[in-house]
Design a protein around this motif. Sequence first.
Motif, PDB file in Angstrom:
ATOM      1  N   GLY A 244     -18.076   8.355 -66.412  1.00 30.25           N
ATOM      2  CA  GLY A 244     -18.170   7.088 -65.693  1.00 30.25           C
ATOM      3  C   GLY A 244     -18.367   7.288 -64.207  1.00 30.25           C
ATOM      4  N   VAL A 245     -17.631   8.232 -63.625  1.00 28.21           N
ATOM      5  CA  VAL A 245     -17.750   8.496 -62.186  1.00 28.21           C
ATOM      6  C   VAL A 245     -19.127   9.027 -61.857  1.00 28.21           C
ATOM      7  CG1 VAL A 245     -16.946   9.974 -60.322  1.00 28.21           C
ATOM      8  CG2 VAL A 245     -15.289   8.832 -61.803  1.00 28.21           C
ATOM      9  N   THR A 246     -19.607   9.987 -62.655  1.00 25.34           N
ATOM     10  CA  THR A 246     -20.925  10.577 -62.398  1.00 25.34           C
ATOM     11  C   THR A 246     -22.017   9.520 -62.490  1.00 25.34           C
ATOM     12  OG1 THR A 246     -20.188  12.688 -63.258  1.00 25.34           O
ATOM     13  CG2 THR A 246     -22.553  12.346 -63.136  1.00 25.34           C
ATOM     14  N   ALA A 247     -21.956   8.703 -63.556  1.00 22.67           N
ATOM     15  CA  ALA A 247     -22.977   7.666 -63.730  1.00 22.67           C
ATOM     16  C   ALA A 247     -22.898   6.644 -62.604  1.00 22.67           C
ATOM     17  CB  ALA A 247     -22.785   6.981 -65.082  1.00 22.67           C
ATOM     18  N   ARG A 248     -21.662   6.329 -62.178  1.00 26.82           N
ATOM     19  CA  ARG A 248     -21.496   5.327 -61.117  1.00 26.82           C
ATOM     20  C   ARG A 248     -22.144   5.809 -59.818  1.00 26.82           C
ATOM     21  NH1 ARG A 248     -16.615   4.427 -61.959  1.00 26.82           N
ATOM     22  NH2 ARG A 248     -17.070   2.529 -63.119  1.00 26.82           N
ATOM     23  N   ARG A 249     -21.939   7.075 -59.485  1.00 23.83           N
ATOM     24  CA  ARG A 249     -22.525   7.582 -58.249  1.00 23.83           C
ATOM     25  C   ARG A 249     -24.036   7.522 -58.302  1.00 23.83           C
ATOM     26  NH1 ARG A 249     -18.424  12.742 -57.605  1.00 23.83           N
ATOM     27  NH2 ARG A 249     -16.713  11.599 -56.645  1.00 23.83           N
ATOM     28  N   ARG A 250     -24.605   7.825 -59.469  1.00 22.68           N
ATOM     29  CA  ARG A 250     -26.062   7.791 -59.581  1.00 22.68           C
ATOM     30  C   ARG A 250     -26.583   6.360 -59.495  1.00 22.68           C
ATOM     31  NH1 ARG A 250     -25.986  12.375 -64.360  1.00 22.68           N
ATOM     32  NH2 ARG A 250     -25.765  14.161 -62.963  1.00 22.68           N
ATOM     33  N   ARG A 251     -25.854   5.424 -60.134  1.00 19.40           N
ATOM     34  CA  ARG A 251     -26.266   4.025 -60.039  1.00 19.40           C
ATOM     35  C   ARG A 251     -26.182   3.531 -58.602  1.00 19.40           C
ATOM     36  NH1 ARG A 251     -23.050   3.433 -64.692  1.00 19.40           N
ATOM     37  NH2 ARG A 251     -21.409   2.418 -63.479  1.00 19.40           N
ATOM     38  N   ASN A 252     -25.151   3.992 -57.890  1.00 18.97           N
ATOM     39  CA  ASN A 252     -24.976   3.534 -56.515  1.00 18.97           C
ATOM     40  C   ASN A 252     -26.112   3.988 -55.611  1.00 18.97           C
ATOM     41  OD1 ASN A 252     -22.698   2.044 -56.957  1.00 18.97           O
ATOM     42  ND2 ASN A 252     -21.267   3.611 -56.267  1.00 18.97           N
ATOM     43  N   GLN A 253     -26.785   5.098 -55.954  1.00 16.53           N
ATOM     44  CA  GLN A 253     -27.952   5.494 -55.176  1.00 16.53           C
ATOM     45  C   GLN A 253     -29.024   4.417 -55.255  1.00 16.53           C
ATOM     46  OE1 GLN A 253     -27.986   8.160 -53.111  1.00 16.53           O
ATOM     47  NE2 GLN A 253     -25.841   8.257 -53.756  1.00 16.53           N
ATOM     48  N   GLY A 254     -29.206   3.840 -56.463  1.00 15.25           N
ATOM     49  CA  GLY A 254     -30.158   2.743 -56.627  1.00 15.25           C
ATOM     50  C   GLY A 254     -29.717   1.497 -55.892  1.00 15.25           C
ATOM     51  N   ARG A 255     -28.404   1.263 -55.897  1.00 17.95           N
ATOM     52  CA  ARG A 255     -27.890   0.097 -55.195  1.00 17.95           C
ATOM     53  C   ARG A 255     -28.074   0.223 -53.687  1.00 17.95           C
ATOM     54  NH1 ARG A 255     -24.529   0.169 -59.775  1.00 17.95           N
ATOM     55  NH2 ARG A 255     -24.373  -1.889 -60.733  1.00 17.95           N
ATOM     56  N   LEU A 256     -27.967   1.449 -53.183  1.00 15.98           N
ATOM     57  CA  LEU A 256     -28.187   1.654 -51.754  1.00 15.98           C
ATOM     58  C   LEU A 256     -29.626   1.320 -51.375  1.00 15.98           C
ATOM     59  CD1 LEU A 256     -26.212   4.911 -50.895  1.00 15.98           C
ATOM     60  CD2 LEU A 256     -25.785   2.612 -50.046  1.00 15.98           C
ATOM     61  N   ALA A 257     -30.567   1.687 -52.255  1.00 14.74           N
ATOM     62  CA  ALA A 257     -31.968   1.348 -51.990  1.00 14.74           C
ATOM     63  C   ALA A 257     -32.147  -0.171 -51.953  1.00 14.74           C
ATOM     64  CB  ALA A 257     -32.867   1.971 -53.056  1.00 14.74           C
ATOM     65  N   LYS A 258     -31.483  -0.860 -52.881  1.00 15.75           N
ATOM     66  CA  LYS A 258     -31.547  -2.319 -52.894  1.00 15.75           C
ATOM     67  C   LYS A 258     -30.904  -2.904 -51.640  1.00 15.75           C
ATOM     68  CE  LYS A 258     -30.073  -6.352 -55.587  1.00 15.75           C
ATOM     69  NZ  LYS A 258     -29.313  -6.815 -56.768  1.00 15.75           N
ATOM     70  N   LEU A 259     -29.802  -2.301 -51.199  1.00 21.01           N
ATOM     71  CA  LEU A 259     -29.122  -2.766 -49.997  1.00 21.01           C
ATOM     72  C   LEU A 259     -30.033  -2.671 -48.783  1.00 21.01           C
ATOM     73  CD1 LEU A 259     -26.475  -3.681 -48.577  1.00 21.01           C
ATOM     74  CD2 LEU A 259     -25.893  -1.260 -48.372  1.00 21.01           C
ATOM     75  N   HIS A 260     -30.776  -1.572 -48.662  1.00 23.83           N
ATOM     76  CA  HIS A 260     -31.696  -1.414 -47.536  1.00 23.83           C
ATOM     77  C   HIS A 260     -32.778  -2.495 -47.568  1.00 23.83           C
ATOM     78  CE1 HIS A 260     -29.730   2.097 -46.139  1.00 23.83           C
ATOM     79  NE2 HIS A 260     -30.086   2.884 -47.139  1.00 23.83           N
ATOM     80  N   GLU A 261     -33.224  -2.874 -48.761  1.00 20.68           N
ATOM     81  CA  GLU A 261     -34.218  -3.944 -48.877  1.00 20.68           C
ATOM     82  C   GLU A 261     -33.625  -5.273 -48.395  1.00 20.68           C
ATOM     83  OE1 GLU A 261     -35.679  -4.200 -52.825  1.00 20.68           O
ATOM     84  OE2 GLU A 261     -36.437  -2.130 -52.880  1.00 20.68           O
ATOM     85  N   MET A 262     -32.392  -5.549 -48.797  1.00 22.65           N
ATOM     86  CA  MET A 262     -31.733  -6.785 -48.373  1.00 22.65           C
ATOM     87  C   MET A 262     -31.552  -6.815 -46.858  1.00 22.65           C
ATOM     88  SD  MET A 262     -28.849  -6.972 -51.395  1.00 22.65           S
ATOM     89  CE  MET A 262     -28.028  -8.425 -50.725  1.00 22.65           C
ATOM     90  N   ARG A 263     -31.204  -5.648 -46.279  1.00 19.39           N
ATOM     91  CA  ARG A 263     -31.042  -5.591 -44.825  1.00 19.39           C
ATOM     92  C   ARG A 263     -32.363  -5.869 -44.122  1.00 19.39           C
ATOM     93  NH1 ARG A 263     -27.223  -0.154 -44.298  1.00 19.39           N
ATOM     94  NH2 ARG A 263     -25.242  -1.176 -44.788  1.00 19.39           N
ATOM     95  N   ALA A 264     -33.437  -5.339 -44.663  1.00 18.77           N
ATOM     96  CA  ALA A 264     -34.748  -5.572 -44.056  1.00 18.77           C
ATOM     97  C   ALA A 264     -35.110  -7.056 -44.106  1.00 18.77           C
ATOM     98  CB  ALA A 264     -35.803  -4.729 -44.778  1.00 18.77           C
ATOM     99  N   GLN A 265     -34.794  -7.704 -45.223  1.00 15.96           N
ATOM    100  CA  GLN A 265     -35.069  -9.140 -45.340  1.00 15.96           C
ATOM    101  C   GLN A 265     -34.253  -9.941 -44.324  1.00 15.96           C
ATOM    102  OE1 GLN A 265     -34.172 -10.012 -49.431  1.00 15.96           O
ATOM    103  NE2 GLN A 265     -35.929  -8.889 -50.223  1.00 15.96           N
TER     104      GLN A 265
END
Length: 608
Positions: A244-265
């Motif tokens: 669960g921890v390993t998968a969560r960290r990998r998913r969070n990498q995708g979430r960080l990319a989404k966060l950067h998109e939201m910040r740009a908007q």
Amino acid sequence: MPQGRYLPAMAAPTLSYEDLGLIQGEGWLFRGLDLYIGERDRLALIGRNGAGKTTLLKCLADLIDTDEGKRTIVPGTHVVLLEQDPVMDGHATLRDWVMSGADAPEAHEADAIADQLGIDLSRPVETASGGERRRAAIARALAQNPDVLLLDEPTNHLDLGAIEWLEDWLKRFTGAFIVISHDRTFLTRLTRSCLWLDRGQLRRAEIGFGGFEAWTERVYDEEAKAAEKLDAKLKLELHWLQRGVTARRRRNQGRLAKLHEMRAQRAAMLGAAGTAKLALAKDDVRSKTVIDAEAVTRSYGERRIIRDFTLRIQRGDRIGLVGPNGAGKTTLLRLLTGELAPDSGRITIAKTLSGIIIDQQRKLMEPQKRVKDVLANGGDWIDVRGSKKHIKGYLKEFLFDPGLTDAPIGSLSGGERSRLLLAREFAREANLLVLDEPTNDLDLETLDLLQEVIADYEGTVLIVSHDRDFLDRTVTITLGLDGSGRVDVVAGGYEDWVRKRYQDHRPRSPAKAGVQAKSAAAPGPRASPGNKLTYKDQRDYDRLPGEIERLEAEVAADEAALHDADLYARDPNRFARLTERIARNRAEIEAAELRWLDVAEMAEALAR
């Protein structure tokens, strides 16, 4: 060599424990631990809430009698423990507590450190805030002149200024220290080695915290391969957490990319930097607005706390509030949630807005209650935002052992109680979440989980926090307060706010800056003595912009190298080195920017 053992290269450690074992409850909390501390070790002690980190520090401090093991210490070595929540009851003032006991520090040393931390030790213990108590505890610990310093969540309740002061002190410290902290930035800046307490075992790696996650990923991968030889039930019971921890960290990498998109908007929707005025006023934008503040001002007596603040907060925004204690963060939060009315201007709150406030007090965590009482009112099922879930399955989502349903709250660690409170509150139906210092007492894995939950939350989030890394991973807009009444509104996280302040203060040309710095004028409150910068201040003022650019170029080059998808499989050691160097350089960039800002403010004061 058995897994979890560490044999040091040093010949004579300052403090060591061999075959350390401690029984807690019906079983061993840990057993067979070997731990060695050298003269100048800078160690991060990392592990899940409840793993025994605080208990291990108390064993090292010789405050707990262990069931097994041998403690060895060089004669004359002074070990000092900074506890997470020291008991101050029975003392009239903070000074009385600081100066109590056989190991009380010298009064003048305690006063000097307290003065630098900005804490009045004459404050009555009964009315002292969490931040004041923490500063007093730090003053007592540091003034004792330790050789080995054991720090348990030292940054809890501290504002950014105090955290940075403590970082600088520890960088100059000539002894050894072990630190437990959820503050990734703090750990990255200060530590050189990592101790990982995990399921009763202690592993050590000679890497700073910047390389910790890459190291643990390798350990988990190795365990996953070994687990393939176990039957399905054992794999389910023993390895659900690691997966669960390993998968969560990998998913969070995708979430960080989404966060950067939201910040740009959001950056595109904000007006000129620092004006906090939304440039768009279309109907579709207005329909998404949940809080609309325009020209808001609020004062207490003659002091103006908030001045001419304007911002339109939309559904789905994640807003971070940062600034020193007393700058007005709580006042602004109360204004935005409608708890406090402005002196002038207006705040319009959507009628459909319903909020959950998770504060620092954790008032619901009564020791005699069971986990299921807090989470599901004593039942086996919990309503999670409209859908029924079994309490055991929901506990697993928040990294709890499902068998804890009947455990009393008093048996949980401070971090586990905080995590349980988060689990309870996130189950409720609401479209506004207010988090006041949510990272206090949480372990790094729970912070990853909290980051994930916030990213998936469909409502609006307001976060007051001094955790710089958490804000960088979580928020879309940062509201920065400096105590003057001005509120900087920046699309992005903490680093984006620091960068904006740096750009706002940066002189247009070095030549002009030099003239301004040498101008004869009355010095401001932070200016250097006399009518010009000191040699060291002027040198940093001239040198740091180039140093920052050099470090940023190194970070960009290393990040480009990490874009190689096969790098980890081909050369895991280089992957770890690059990851650690990026984290270290980012920390150095932040420290350099903050230092440059301080000197720039001195130069401005001298030029006035």
